[in-house]
Design an enzyme around this catalytic site. Structure first.
Site, PDB file in Angstrom:
ATOM      1  N   LYS A  37      21.593  36.911  34.981  1.00 24.52           N
ATOM      2  CA  LYS A  37      22.766  36.716  35.822  1.00 24.52           C
ATOM      3  C   LYS A  37      23.179  38.039  36.463  1.00 24.52           C
ATOM      4  O   LYS A  37      22.758  39.111  36.023  1.00 24.52           O
ATOM      5  CB  LYS A  37      23.910  36.131  34.993  1.00 24.52           C
ATOM      6  CG  LYS A  37      24.341  36.984  33.819  1.00 24.52           C
ATOM      7  CD  LYS A  37      25.393  36.268  32.981  1.00 24.52           C
ATOM      8  CE  LYS A  37      25.824  37.138  31.803  1.00 24.52           C
ATOM      9  NZ  LYS A  37      26.877  36.494  30.994  1.00 24.52           N
ATOM     10  N   ARG A 136      36.033  29.681  25.788  1.00 20.43           N
ATOM     11  CA  ARG A 136      35.827  29.756  27.235  1.00 20.43           C
ATOM     12  C   ARG A 136      35.164  28.441  27.635  1.00 20.43           C
ATOM     13  O   ARG A 136      35.823  27.423  27.722  1.00 20.43           O
ATOM     14  CB  ARG A 136      34.961  30.965  27.602  1.00 20.43           C
ATOM     15  CG  ARG A 136      35.538  32.320  27.252  1.00 20.43           C
ATOM     16  CD  ARG A 136      34.702  33.464  27.814  1.00 20.43           C
ATOM     17  NE  ARG A 136      33.270  33.293  27.534  1.00 20.43           N
ATOM     18  CZ  ARG A 136      32.340  34.207  27.816  1.00 20.43           C
ATOM     19  NH1 ARG A 136      32.700  35.359  28.389  1.00 20.43           N
ATOM     20  NH2 ARG A 136      31.063  34.006  27.539  1.00 20.43           N
ATOM     21  N   TYR A 258      41.286  64.740  46.243  1.00 22.71           N
ATOM     22  CA  TYR A 258      42.562  64.087  46.507  1.00 22.71           C
ATOM     23  C   TYR A 258      43.610  64.436  45.460  1.00 22.71           C
ATOM     24  O   TYR A 258      43.334  64.478  44.266  1.00 22.71           O
ATOM     25  CB  TYR A 258      42.381  62.560  46.543  1.00 22.71           C
ATOM     26  CG  TYR A 258      41.734  62.058  47.813  1.00 22.71           C
ATOM     27  CD1 TYR A 258      42.379  62.173  49.041  1.00 22.71           C
ATOM     28  CD2 TYR A 258      40.473  61.461  47.776  1.00 22.71           C
ATOM     29  CE1 TYR A 258      41.790  61.700  50.206  1.00 22.71           C
ATOM     30  CE2 TYR A 258      39.880  60.986  48.931  1.00 22.71           C
ATOM     31  CZ  TYR A 258      40.544  61.113  50.151  1.00 22.71           C
ATOM     32  OH  TYR A 258      39.952  60.657  51.295  1.00 22.71           O
ATOM     33  N   MET A 306      35.589  57.539  47.694  1.00 24.43           N
ATOM     34  CA  MET A 306      34.776  56.392  48.085  1.00 24.43           C
ATOM     35  C   MET A 306      33.297  56.731  48.227  1.00 24.43           C
ATOM     36  O   MET A 306      32.427  55.987  47.754  1.00 24.43           O
ATOM     37  CB  MET A 306      35.294  55.799  49.398  1.00 24.43           C
ATOM     38  CG  MET A 306      34.520  54.567  49.848  1.00 24.43           C
ATOM     39  SD  MET A 306      35.150  53.850  51.373  1.00 24.43           S
ATOM     40  CE  MET A 306      36.700  53.156  50.798  1.00 24.43           C
TER      41      MET A 306
END
Length: 367
Positions: A37, A136, A258, A306
């Site tokens: 998966k 689940r 940043y 990013m």
């Protein structure tokens, strides 16, 4: 520098195959599937599948029908290709047309697939998922009892396996492991005879407790440690090397990145490399990440942005543009990166981005 300046993600198919073979050796009670998966946990299912099939794997699991349809041209009809999330309303014909087998997770899915079998005029293969504690997917205990009292919906089905999913098999001494195994046995005793599928990656390492007719490892195939807190018995399958775009000198007191979260406490050299959170290098690694250059650790300086990462290479004066820093690999495996990021190795692998230049190691049979 890598072609086009992209970071290079190297996937070692030999290592994936070796991990599958190691897991198979640890599960003598029955075959070992490959859970593929999320594009084989980010490594590329279209490349991983043929290698494992060549080694003898005959059971493949994915989460979604869409993933199965991508693999169907690669996975031959004689190999089980199963969808863990089951058959949703309106998808029955696609399952039939492509020979994909659903895992049935609730009475509605059982009824839906049974009706499809009646329409097709033949018994259809399926796996039945019994919930034993995860809460689940899977039939609850009361739903199993109702199905045992009225097994008519199962009459049209060919039950390949009755399965469940461990809650905390990575904790070997968790009593819930034995409880779940016992609950699965109780459910199977009420249902039509069918083989059992129990162990996930960590469950394979539970010995007799995790033994069943089919194991379903996923993350362990790709090098994630199935026994946290102990040495990883499996092999790292990926290396991520990001090119150094620039190296600059900074004075003591200068800040980097940043919000000026990193400040030089001495004259420093800062290497900027081409990767960031858009590539799946998690932002939570800001100020915590460590890269490697020829086995030598290099601390991150500042935040993950990013497209760029910055590292303090002051103590490695040979670092220069055109070289690469290793972000993931044997020196810093996904589990180690995950620990610094406050997550798990699964997220590290499945977050690997599409901008990397992907390289697959040579394929050679191991079995």
């Amino acid at each position: 520098m890598p072609k086009h300046g992209a970071a290079v993600l190297t996937i070692d198919l030999d290592a994936v195959a070796a991990n599958w073979l190691a897991l198979r050796a640890r599960h003598p009670s029955g075959p070992v599937a490959a859970v593929m998966k999320a594009d084989a946990y980010g490594l590329g299912a279209a490349r991983v599948a043929p290698r494992l099939l060549a080694e003898g794997c005959r059971h493949v699991f994915v989460a979604h029908l869409s993933e199965a349809l991508v693999l169907r041209p690669i996975v031959p009809e004689g190999v089980l290709l199963a969808v863990l999330n089951g058959v949703t309303e309106g998808s029955e014909q696609a399952f039939l047309d492509h020979g994909v087998v659903p895992v049935l997770n609730d009475p509605g899915q059982v009824a839906r697939w049974s009706a499809a079998a009646v329409r097709a005029g033949r018994r259809l293969p399926a796996l039945l998922h019994v919930d034993t504690g995860m809460n689940r997917l899977g039939l609850a205990a009361a739903e199993v009892r109702r199905l045992a009292e009225d097994p008519a919906p199962l009459a049209a089905l060919d039950l390949l396996y009755v399965m469940t999913h461990f809650v905390s098999s990575e904790v070997a001494d968790d009593p819930l492991n034995a409880t779940q195994a016992a609950r699965l046995a109780e459910a199977r005793a009420m249902l039509p005879p069918a083989p059992a599928s129990l162990a996930n990656s960590s469950g394979v390492f539970l010995g007799a407790l995790g033994a069943s007719d089919l194991a379903r490892p996923g993350a362990a195939l790709y090098g994630i440690n199935p026994r946290p807190g102990t040495p990883n018995p499996l092999t790292c399958t990926v290396s991520l090397d990001a090119p150094v775009l620039q190296v600059r000198d900074t004075a003591a007191g200068d800040t980097v990145g940043y919000n000026a979260t990193w400040r030089a406490n001495r004259p420093s050299r800062i290497a900027t490399v081409a990767a960031g959170y858009a590539d799946g290098y998690l932002r939570s690694l800001s100020g915590r990440g460590i890269a490697y250059s020829r086995g030598r650790p290099v601390p991150m300086a500042g935040r993950v942005s990013m497209d760029l990462l910055t590292f303090d290479v002051t103590d490695l004066p040979d670092i220069a543009p055109g070289m690469s820093l290793r972000l993931i690999g044997p020196e810093c495996p996904p589990d180690s990166v995950a620990e610094r990021a406050g997550t798990n190795g699964y997220e590290v692998l499945t977050s690997l981005g599409a901008r990397y230049a992907r390289v697959y190691a040579p394929v050679r049979p191991l079995g």
